[in-house]
Design a protein around this motif. Structure first.
Motif, PDB file in Angstrom:
ATOM      1  N   GLU A  99      41.157  29.150  42.771  1.00 43.07           N
ATOM      2  CA  GLU A  99      39.718  29.077  43.036  1.00 43.07           C
ATOM      3  C   GLU A  99      38.986  29.706  41.853  1.00 43.07           C
ATOM      4  N   TRP A 100      38.081  28.938  41.245  1.00 42.56           N
ATOM      5  CA  TRP A 100      37.365  29.438  40.071  1.00 42.56           C
ATOM      6  C   TRP A 100      35.951  28.881  40.078  1.00 42.56           C
ATOM      7  N   SER A 101      35.006  29.765  40.136  1.00 47.01           N
ATOM      8  CA  SER A 101      33.596  29.372  40.108  1.00 47.01           C
ATOM      9  C   SER A 101      32.795  30.595  39.675  1.00 47.01           C
ATOM     10  N   LEU A 102      31.493  30.428  39.581  1.00 45.18           N
ATOM     11  CA  LEU A 102      30.639  31.563  39.221  1.00 45.18           C
ATOM     12  C   LEU A 102      30.792  32.729  40.180  1.00 45.18           C
ATOM     13  N   TRP A 103      31.075  32.458  41.460  1.00 43.06           N
ATOM     14  CA  TRP A 103      31.163  33.566  42.400  1.00 43.06           C
ATOM     15  C   TRP A 103      32.604  33.931  42.754  1.00 43.06           C
ATOM     16  N   THR A 104      33.591  33.298  42.121  1.00 45.18           N
ATOM     17  CA  THR A 104      34.998  33.659  42.309  1.00 45.18           C
ATOM     18  C   THR A 104      35.684  33.675  40.955  1.00 45.18           C
ATOM     19  N   ARG A 105      35.876  34.873  40.415  1.00 43.12           N
ATOM     20  CA  ARG A 105      36.402  34.997  39.057  1.00 43.12           C
ATOM     21  C   ARG A 105      37.585  35.974  38.994  1.00 43.12           C
ATOM     22  N   ASP A 106      38.207  36.220  40.139  1.00 45.49           N
ATOM     23  CA  ASP A 106      39.288  37.190  40.233  1.00 45.49           C
ATOM     24  C   ASP A 106      40.454  36.882  39.299  1.00 45.49           C
ATOM     25  N   ALA A 107      40.725  35.612  39.078  1.00 44.73           N
ATOM     26  CA  ALA A 107      41.919  35.214  38.328  1.00 44.73           C
ATOM     27  C   ALA A 107      41.773  35.366  36.819  1.00 44.73           C
ATOM     28  N   GLU A 108      40.569  35.671  36.353  1.00 49.79           N
ATOM     29  CA  GLU A 108      40.337  35.696  34.907  1.00 49.79           C
ATOM     30  C   GLU A 108      41.076  36.823  34.195  1.00 49.79           C
ATOM     31  N   GLU A 109      41.330  37.904  34.900  1.00 46.78           N
ATOM     32  CA  GLU A 109      41.910  39.081  34.242  1.00 46.78           C
ATOM     33  C   GLU A 109      43.382  38.893  33.893  1.00 46.78           C
ATOM     34  N   GLU A 110      44.159  38.310  34.799  1.00 48.49           N
ATOM     35  CA  GLU A 110      45.606  38.249  34.600  1.00 48.49           C
ATOM     36  C   GLU A 110      46.162  36.836  34.648  1.00 48.49           C
ATOM     37  N   ILE A 111      45.748  36.043  35.624  1.00 43.97           N
ATOM     38  CA  ILE A 111      46.379  34.741  35.833  1.00 43.97           C
ATOM     39  C   ILE A 111      45.980  33.740  34.770  1.00 43.97           C
ATOM     40  N   VAL A 112      44.704  33.651  34.455  1.00 44.63           N
ATOM     41  CA  VAL A 112      44.267  32.694  33.434  1.00 44.63           C
ATOM     42  C   VAL A 112      44.930  32.974  32.085  1.00 44.63           C
TER      43      VAL A 112
END
Length: 347
Positions: free
Chosen positions: A184-197
């Motif tokens: 899940e990736w959107s303006l209001w869901t950015r949790d994955a940017e730190e490690e997974i991306v």
């Protein structure tokens, strides 16, 4: 006649899969707990999407359950098979009343689910086969090992994971190359940017972004204070707190109006510009909304505009989690949680 942008086709991941830069999420065509949309209209939408250049169609055995794959199978039956890439998922078990869900990553389920999906989809192979949610009771090596055998047998072309932690992704990729991670990736869901991306980029794994419009909230759907009694969004914490979250949509709307575009197009363009390895799959049941979503492909944002949009929707200030508590326990943030989680229906 609506003038639509050219939809680029590019490599998803590093294993050779080529697909449209934007796909179509099909889940809403056979919605949970609500009446299904007219089948002929949904088939018409899928055919129209193919006609204008969309090739990636996302479904799952759990959507319906099963009815979504059946619908997509009917839609593609009359199309040249090489015109579409079918992405489906296994591993989430949903009862017919959507009163409970669990996960199963056993080798036996991997194979049985794939065989059943092939029949429902009326196809000899699945282009991209995802584990929908990780089963913490089964080593990922066992699950992906059986997925690998499906590739070797020609029943599946490429492998994917959905809502998987960084450790799981790395271990899975060591068994068989993973083509795509769906998150899940959107303006209001950015949790994955730190490690997974970053990990996906290190390993050459493509990123398929689901709910890039915040389940429609960032395009204005569901921002009002009334939702249909059967609308699944009523269970979502962010929609339960939509009065608080509406301010972020209003800010996004203001920027979009100054740019002469729609809020959803601006939000979707932001996702696209996170990288050419990002393939959003916004869902819709409307040709008009489908055209709106395609309009994001024709929108290029400057760095200043990207920063302005991010400042307008600071994800760490969004009220509510992205899923109800039970469903969150199946997300990548809770990868070690015992998997057989019951999701109680709202009473």
């Amino acid at each position: 006649m609506v003038e639509l942008p050219v939809i680029p086709c590019r490599r998803l991941g590093s294993q050779g899969m080529m697909t449209s830069a934007q796909g179509l999420g099909c889940m809403g065509m056979t919605p949970f707990r609500m009446d299904a949309k007219p089948e002929d209209e949904m088939i018409k939408l899928i055919h129209h999407a193919v006609d204008v250049g969309v090739t990636l169609f996302d479904t799952s055995q759990s959507y319906g359950p099963y009815t979504n794959e059946i619908l997509l199978g009917k839609a593609i039956a009359s199309l040249p098979r090489d015109k579409v890439q079918i992405a489906t998922k296994f591993g989430v078990i949903v009862d017919s009343n959507f009163t409970s869900l669990s996960v199963n990553g056993s080798a036996e389920h991997v194979r049985a689910a794939a065989e059943a999906s092939l029949k429902r989809l009326q196809t000899e192979y699945i282009d991209l086969y995802y584990q929908h949610r990780v089963d913490a009771s089964i080593p990922i090596e066992v699950t992906v090992g059986e997925m690998k055998r499906l590739v070797e047998e020609g029943k599946v072309k490429y492998l994917g994971l959905s809502e998987a932690s960084a450790d799981t992704i790395r271990r899975a990729h060591a068994v068989h190359p993973i083509t795509a991670v769906q998150l899940e990736w959107s303006l209001w869901t950015r949790d994955a940017e730190e490690e997974i991306v970053p990990l996906c980029r290190e390993l050459g794994i493509g990123i398929v972004g689901y709910s890039p419009l915040g389940r429609g909230f960032l395009s204005g759907l569901g921002t009002d204070l009334k939702l249909n009694e059967n609308d699944y969004k009523r269970d979502h914490p962010r929609f339960q707190q939509r009065e608080k979250n509406r301010v972020f949509y209003e800010r996004l709307k203001g920027i979009a109006q100054r740019m002469g575009v729609k809020p959803g197009q601006l939000a979707l363009a932001w996702v696209h510009q996170r990288g050419e390895d990002v393939f959003p799959i916004p869902g819709t049941t409307s040709i008009a909304h489908f055209h709106d979503n395609l309009g994001a492909l024709g929108l290029t944002l400057s760095q200043a505009q990207m920063e302005e949009v991010e400042a307008a929707v600071p994800f760490h200030q969004i009220a509510g989690d992205r899923y109800p508590a039970a469903a969150m326990r199946l997300s990548w943030q809770h990868a070690t949680t015992p998997p057989f989680t019951t999701y109680a229906a709202r009473t």
